[in-house]
Design an enzyme around this catalytic site. Structure first.
Site, mmCIF file in Angstrom:
data_model
loop_
_atom_site.group_PDB
_atom_site.id
_atom_site.type_symbol
_atom_site.label_atom_id
_atom_site.label_comp_id
_atom_site.label_asym_id
_atom_site.label_seq_id
_atom_site.Cartn_x
_atom_site.Cartn_y
_atom_site.Cartn_z
ATOM 1 N N HIS A 1 5.828 -0.761 -4.986
ATOM 2 C CA HIS A 1 5.835 0.717 -4.980
ATOM 3 C C HIS A 1 4.747 1.188 -5.953
ATOM 4 C CE1 HIS A 1 7.256 4.701 -4.563
ATOM 5 N NE2 HIS A 1 8.442 4.643 -5.154
ATOM 6 N N ASP B 1 -3.363 3.579 -3.447
ATOM 7 C CA ASP B 1 -3.469 2.813 -4.681
ATOM 8 C C ASP B 1 -4.670 1.879 -4.704
ATOM 9 O OD1 ASP B 1 -1.355 3.960 -5.961
ATOM 10 O OD2 ASP B 1 0.092 2.681 -4.956
ATOM 11 N N HIS C 1 1.405 -0.012 4.347
ATOM 12 C CA HIS C 1 2.345 1.031 3.948
ATOM 13 C C HIS C 1 3.507 1.041 4.931
ATOM 14 C CE1 HIS C 1 3.938 4.907 2.689
ATOM 15 N NE2 HIS C 1 3.262 4.698 1.583
HETATM 16 N N1 CMC Z 1 -1.324 -8.013 2.530
HETATM 17 C C1 CMC Z 1 -1.132 -8.962 3.473
HETATM 18 N N2 CMC Z 1 -0.200 -8.900 4.439
HETATM 19 C C2 CMC Z 1 0.596 -7.812 4.440
HETATM 20 C C3 CMC Z 1 0.455 -6.778 3.494
HETATM 21 C C4 CMC Z 1 -0.555 -6.917 2.518
HETATM 22 N N3 CMC Z 1 -0.745 -5.954 1.591
HETATM 23 N N4 CMC Z 1 1.372 -5.810 3.729
HETATM 24 C C5 CMC Z 1 2.069 -6.227 4.804
HETATM 25 N N5 CMC Z 1 1.586 -7.440 5.234
HETATM 26 C C6 CMC Z 1 2.035 -8.201 6.403
HETATM 27 C C7 CMC Z 1 3.401 -8.816 6.185
HETATM 28 O O1 CMC Z 1 3.298 -10.121 5.635
HETATM 29 C C8 CMC Z 1 3.948 -8.816 7.592
HETATM 30 O O2 CMC Z 1 3.334 -9.870 8.298
HETATM 31 P P1 CMC Z 1 4.157 -10.641 9.491
HETATM 32 O O3 CMC Z 1 4.369 -9.621 10.561
HETATM 33 O O4 CMC Z 1 3.251 -11.761 9.890
HETATM 34 O O5 CMC Z 1 5.434 -11.125 8.868
HETATM 35 C C9 CMC Z 1 3.405 -7.518 8.190
HETATM 36 O O6 CMC Z 1 2.193 -7.253 7.459
HETATM 37 C C10 CMC Z 1 4.346 -6.328 8.063
HETATM 38 O O7 CMC Z 1 4.654 -6.174 6.689
HETATM 39 P P2 CMC Z 1 6.038 -5.706 6.102
HETATM 40 O O8 CMC Z 1 6.245 -6.401 4.790
HETATM 41 O O9 CMC Z 1 7.096 -5.840 7.149
HETATM 42 O O10 CMC Z 1 5.771 -4.165 5.859
HETATM 43 P P3 CMC Z 1 6.650 -3.200 4.999
HETATM 44 O O11 CMC Z 1 6.559 -1.874 5.658
HETATM 45 O O12 CMC Z 1 8.003 -3.761 4.742
HETATM 46 O O13 CMC Z 1 5.873 -3.202 3.592
HETATM 47 C C11 CMC Z 1 4.469 -2.578 1.796
HETATM 48 C C12 CMC Z 1 5.063 -2.162 3.148
HETATM 49 C C13 CMC Z 1 3.689 -1.388 1.186
HETATM 50 C C14 CMC Z 1 5.582 -2.986 0.821
HETATM 51 C C15 CMC Z 1 3.515 -3.797 2.023
HETATM 52 O O14 CMC Z 1 2.495 -3.445 2.930
HETATM 53 C C16 CMC Z 1 2.929 -4.299 0.716
HETATM 54 O O15 CMC Z 1 3.569 -5.069 0.006
HETATM 55 N N6 CMC Z 1 1.660 -3.876 0.395
HETATM 56 C C17 CMC Z 1 1.038 -4.285 -0.843
HETATM 57 C C18 CMC Z 1 1.600 -3.456 -1.983
HETATM 58 C C19 CMC Z 1 1.062 -2.054 -1.979
HETATM 59 O O16 CMC Z 1 -0.138 -1.820 -1.880
HETATM 60 N N7 CMC Z 1 1.987 -1.086 -2.157
HETATM 61 C C20 CMC Z 1 1.622 0.322 -2.305
HETATM 62 C C21 CMC Z 1 2.186 1.176 -1.239
HETATM 63 S S1 CMC Z 1 1.422 2.806 -1.305
HETATM 64 C C22 CMC Z 1 2.099 3.512 -2.735
HETATM 65 C C23 CMC Z 1 3.439 4.028 -2.512
HETATM 66 O O17 CMC Z 1 3.593 4.968 -1.698
HETATM 67 O O18 CMC Z 1 4.379 3.539 -3.189
#
Ligand code: CMC
Length: 427
Positions: A264, A361, A303
């Site tokens: 987050h 971010d 995201h």
């Molecule tokens: N790098 C590499 N792979 C990723 C990333 C990433 N940053 N984010 C998601 N994926 C992959 C994930 O491994 C999954 O792959 P697969 O389908 O093969 O299993 C797929 O993309 C879908 O990901 P998810 O984890 O199901 O997506 P989510 O909606 O649960 O997670 C997130 C969203 C923001 C937690 C995630 O994208 C992440 O951890 N990003 C990096 C951290 C980040 O930059 N966070 C800031 C968010 S913006 C600020 C805010 O509003 O808080």
């Protein structure tokens, strides 16, 4: 469009669930009557669940739209300023000229903290993470401002809202100064909200400090872009904490704790750490291989809601350009490295297929570094800016006469009933 859905369960039994339309975005199925079936719904991570009704912020993740009280974020970032955005979030409308002046005057008049609060810091180690101090000190505000804790009194709520908006920058700057071993700076109320924050961060008793207007504008934009974001994890935390009747300062401390996590608000800090770890453009291909092998994530990408682009990221990228030009940092190796990562990720099928784009971010960390703000303070800046969003949601929830304590249920998969075994009889 159907205004109800009919569910069939146990073979032949049915239940009708109303469909509620919003002013924008998808309708929702009202599942409150679902418990009559004797079952619960199951949605870990809230992937398909609206936790509340709200009039504050709208996001369309597919279209990349973000509105505060109906106003597009692009228009607010260009024409408004953070304090006006605070007014919009709290009151729901743009202020007229007199309201704007009055709001700014009131916020800037309450920037000082109780003097006893400054002593609170001495209990922390000098190397404490500033977010650890933020959680503690903001929670402690409830011990200092006991005349604004009656959540059922709208006047108390208003005073608490003003206090939080006014004092959060002062506390944030104190966390930084304490880490650095520098004396705390008193606020200067003749400065703008954001210029005053830079003054409290960077002035010293030995030298005059005049905040650069380009940098003030950039930071003000960072505040505006982070001011609210619908029912994200920390806002939901504030609502859940507040639903028990906890006081607003304690609820905001809970939001700060949730924001701290790297998925987050900790992401902008994680982006800079990642850039440091990668080190140089030459190491990018190997790092990307690790991302695809799921050894690590590309921080600042992806995201939960934006699956096309993050509108805040577009504005932040432009702000990043302005700041780097102003400071003559365009050739900065860290910035070059970030641009290389962005270029590769945007053309790589792994990211395209998963709809992973830079989020706000990815760029905000670069801008904050250029402003001289250390990495450990990034999430503090996010918390500062988001406080108004949290408290607006808290106030909306408390003002609703139908408010209920948040109490989810679970799918239990633990042991079935079994009898206690005396320790001497255990294997
Ligand atoms: N790098 C590499 N792979 C990723 C990333 C990433 N940053 N984010 C998601 N994926 C992959 C994930 O491994 C999954 O792959 P697969 O389908 O093969 O299993 C797929 O993309 C879908 O990901 P998810 O984890 O199901 O997506 P989510 O909606 O649960 O997670 C997130 C969203 C923001 C937690 C995630 O994208 C992440 O951890 N990003 C990096 C951290 C980040 O930059 N966070 C800031 C968010 S913006 C600020 C805010 O509003 O808080």
């Amino acid at each position: 469009m159907a205004n109800k859905v009919t569910l069939t369960y146990n073979g032949d039994q049915t239940i009708e669930l109303p469909v509620l339309p919003g002013t924008l975005g998808p309708s929702v199925v009202d599942i409150r009557a679902f418990s009559k079936t004797g079952m619960f719904t199951f949605d870990p991570g809230f992937l398909a669940t609206s936790s509340c009704e709200s009039k504050i912020t709208f996001i369309d993740g597919d279209e990349g739209q973000l509105y505060y009280r109906g106003y597009p974020i692009e228009q607010l970032a260009e024409h408004s300023d953070y304090l006006e955005v605070c007014y919009v979030l709290v009151y729901g409308e743009l202020p007229n000229a007199a309201q704007k002046v009055e709001f700014e005057k009131t916020v800037m008049k309450h920037t000082m903290v109780h003097d006893q609060l400054t002593r609170f810091f001495n209990g922390f180690r000098r190397d404490a993470h500033p977010m650890a101090m933020m959680v503690g000190v903001v929670g402690a505000l409830s011990a200092f401002y006991q005349d604004s804790l009656d959540i059922n009194d709208p006047e108390h709520r208003k005073v608490a809202i003003y206090r939080l908006i006014s004092k959060i920058p002062t506390i944030a700057a104190m966390c930084y100064r304490y880490n650095q071993g520098l004396p705390f700076n008193y606020p200067k109320n003749e400065l703008s909200y954001t210029a005053n924050f830079l003054h409290m961060m960077f002035s010293t008793p030995c030298e005059n400090y005049t905040p650069n207007p380009v940098l003030v504008r950039a930071l003000d934009r960072i505040f505006t872009l982070h001011a609210d974001h619908e029912q994200n994890a920390s806002t939901s935390t504030v609502r859940l904490a507040g639903s028990s009747g906890a006081n607003p300062f304690a609820c905001i401390a809970a939001g700060i704790a949730c924001l701290w996590g790297p998925s987050h608000g900790g992401a902008n800090e994680a982006v800079l750490k990642m850039l440091d770890e990668i080190g140089s453009v030459d190491n990018v291909p190997a790092f990307m291989e690790g991302v695809k092998a799921k050894t690590h994530k590309l921080m600042g990408f992806g995201h939960r809601v934006y699956k096309n682009f993050d509108p805040r990221a577009k504005i932040m990228k432009q702000t990043c350009d302005e700041v780097l030009n102003e400071l003559g940092l365009r050739d900065d190796p860290q910035f070059q490295l970030a641009m290389k990562l962005e270029e590769i990720a945007l053309s790589d099928p792994y990211f395209i297929e998963r709809k992973l784009y830079p989020n706000v971010d990815f760029y905000s960390g670069i801008v904050l570094t250029a402003l001289g703000i250390p990495v450990s303070m990034f999430t503090v800046i996010f918390a500062l800016a988001r406080t108004v969003g949290w408290i607006s949601h808290w106030n909306e929830m408390i003002s609703d006469p139908g408010m209920k304590i948040g109490r989810p249920r679970q799918l239990y998969t633990g042991a079935k009933r079994r009898d206690y075994v005396a320790v001497t009889d255990r294997k």
